[in-house]
Write an enzyme that holds these catalytic residues in place. Structure first.
Site, PDB file in Angstrom:
ATOM      1  CE  LYS A   1      -2.000  -1.957   3.536  1.00  0.00           C
ATOM      2  NZ  LYS A   1      -1.983  -3.280   3.768  1.00  0.00           N
ATOM      3  CB  THR A   2       3.695   2.325   2.204  1.00  0.00           C
ATOM      4  OG1 THR A   2       2.838   1.818   2.896  1.00  0.00           O
ATOM      5  CG2 THR A   2       4.435   3.608   1.945  1.00  0.00           C
TER       6      THR A   2
ATOM      7  NE  ARG B   1       6.060  -4.225   5.291  1.00  0.00           N
ATOM      8  CZ  ARG B   1       4.586  -4.425   5.828  1.00  0.00           C
ATOM      9  NH1 ARG B   1       4.868  -4.037   6.771  1.00  0.00           N
ATOM     10  NH2 ARG B   1       3.898  -2.618   4.956  1.00  0.00           N
TER      11      ARG B   1
ATOM     12  CG  ASP C   1       0.491   3.234   6.694  1.00  0.00           C
ATOM     13  OD1 ASP C   1      -0.382   2.838   6.574  1.00  0.00           O
ATOM     14  OD2 ASP C   1       1.705   2.479   7.370  1.00  0.00           O
TER      15      ASP C   1
ATOM     16  CB  THR D   1      -4.318  -3.627   8.455  1.00  0.00           C
ATOM     17  OG1 THR D   1      -4.524  -2.710   9.271  1.00  0.00           O
ATOM     18  CG2 THR D   1      -3.349  -3.099   7.935  1.00  0.00           C
TER      19      THR D   1
END
Length: 342
Positions: free
Chosen positions: A71-72, A225, A116, A165
């Site tokens: 997302k980032t 990640r 975020d 999330t």
């Protein structure tokens, strides 16, 4: 006999900085480097191209999905694609209305504001964002009581990109302001994870064979990640033991980390075993599981549970969590008779 020196706080801080630097290096900087999420990329391409042709900043965008899916990274790619400055903050760090007012008034025309964990914004901050996102105005109340008055400041055109999330925790008024689109990021396929590992290995100058790459991908929880984290730990093991990065060294590294052949950690297995051994396979409530494991309910629900459900090892029912037949099989535990018979 010499003892191994203990790491100092300075050593730990330096290691954290290096890890953060590596994470930034591994982040894709161009669209063709970003692997997976094809539907989202196609939609964003249309949105950004149309906004560019109109000479307007893109409309506000919301990304949601489990942690570690990119997302980032998508926010950074949008900023790079539009040649915009990106200002980054998070929901928990914006405590007061004055904090968000300071951020908004310092934006320049065309800037991107990335928030975020947007689900953790408090309600008073959300209410300031509504007119800012919808009409580009910032309403500030000065004073209290009968002498209070409202000042309206006009903000420069900007794009807000938010990530969460837990989209269910966002209020309906805030969700409706993301006129550019609300996009859910999906888990990655094995082949996509393998491509990500191959790209990361080249950046980190790691020689990795195909079997090792496949093994890391298989245990990466379908998440980039996690894949990059495991790749770095496998590299460390190979470096210390002066070996090549092969399937054998990957197996030894991940066994040390207690990560099994489908990517389950010890914590994941503890959840399955607790439901099976203490609660006869379920159903059992989330808070009961968390108390049995001395673990936070949020950690189980946000980190462990999505992957266990994705694998089909547990299921949510109106009465609580249950371990499935596949979950029993993975634990090599025989389920009670007639439990799964229709």
């Amino acid at each position: 006999m010499s003892s191994t020196p203990k790491p100092t706080k300075k050593d730990t801080d330096n290691n954290n900085k290096i890890d953060n630097f590596l994470d930034q290096e591994l982040r894709p900087k161009f669209w063709d480097e970003y692997i997976g999420q094809e539907s989202i990329k196609n939609n964003l391409n249309i949105l950004l191209q149309a906004a560019k042709e109109r000479s307007h900043p893109p409309e506000h965008i919301l990304f949601y999905g489990p942690p570690g899916l990119g997302k980032t990274t998508l926010a950074h790619l949008i900023a790079h694609h539009t040649n915009s400055q990106i200002k980054i903050t998070s929901g928990p760090s914006i405590e007061k209305v004055g904090d968000i007012a300071s951020i908004l008034t310092n934006l320049n025309s065309g800037d991107i504001l990335f928030i975020d964990e947007v689900h953790r914004l408090n309600k008073s901050v959300e209410e300031v964002l509504y007119p800012a996102m919808e009409s580009g105005n910032l309403d500030i109340i000065i004073g209290k009581g009968p002498s209070a008055r409202t000042i309206q400041l006009e903000l420069p055109p900007f794009t807000m990109i938010a990530a969460t999330t837990r989209i269910s925790m966002l209020s309906s008024p805030l969700r409706s302001r993301f006129s550019g689109g609300i996009f859910r990021l999906e888990f990655y396929s094995q082949k996509e994870i393998e491509k990500i590992i191959e790209r990361s290995a080249k950046i980190l100058k790691i020689n990795i064979d195909k079997n090792a790459c496949e093994e890391i991908a298989k245990r990466s929880r379908q998440t980039p990640r996690t894949a990059n984290y495991l790749l770095k730990r496998c590299r460390d093991y190979s470096q210390v033991h002066k070996t090549d990065l092969t399937k054998e060294s990957v197996d030894k590294t991940l066994d040390m980390l207690q990560i099994d052949d489908v990517g389950l950690t010890k914590a994941d297995k503890n959840i399955l075993e607790t439901i099976v051994e203490k609660f006869n396979g379920g159903p059992v409530g989330l808070h009961t599981i968390s108390m049995s494991l001395s673990e936070e309910p949020g950690t189980i629900e946000e980190f462990n549970e999505p992957y266990l459900i994705q694998l089909g090892f547990i299921e949510r029912t109106p009465r609580g969590r249950m371990v499935t037949e596949k979950g029993y099989s993975h634990l090599n535990i025989k389920p009670p008779p007639n439990l799964f018979k229709k």
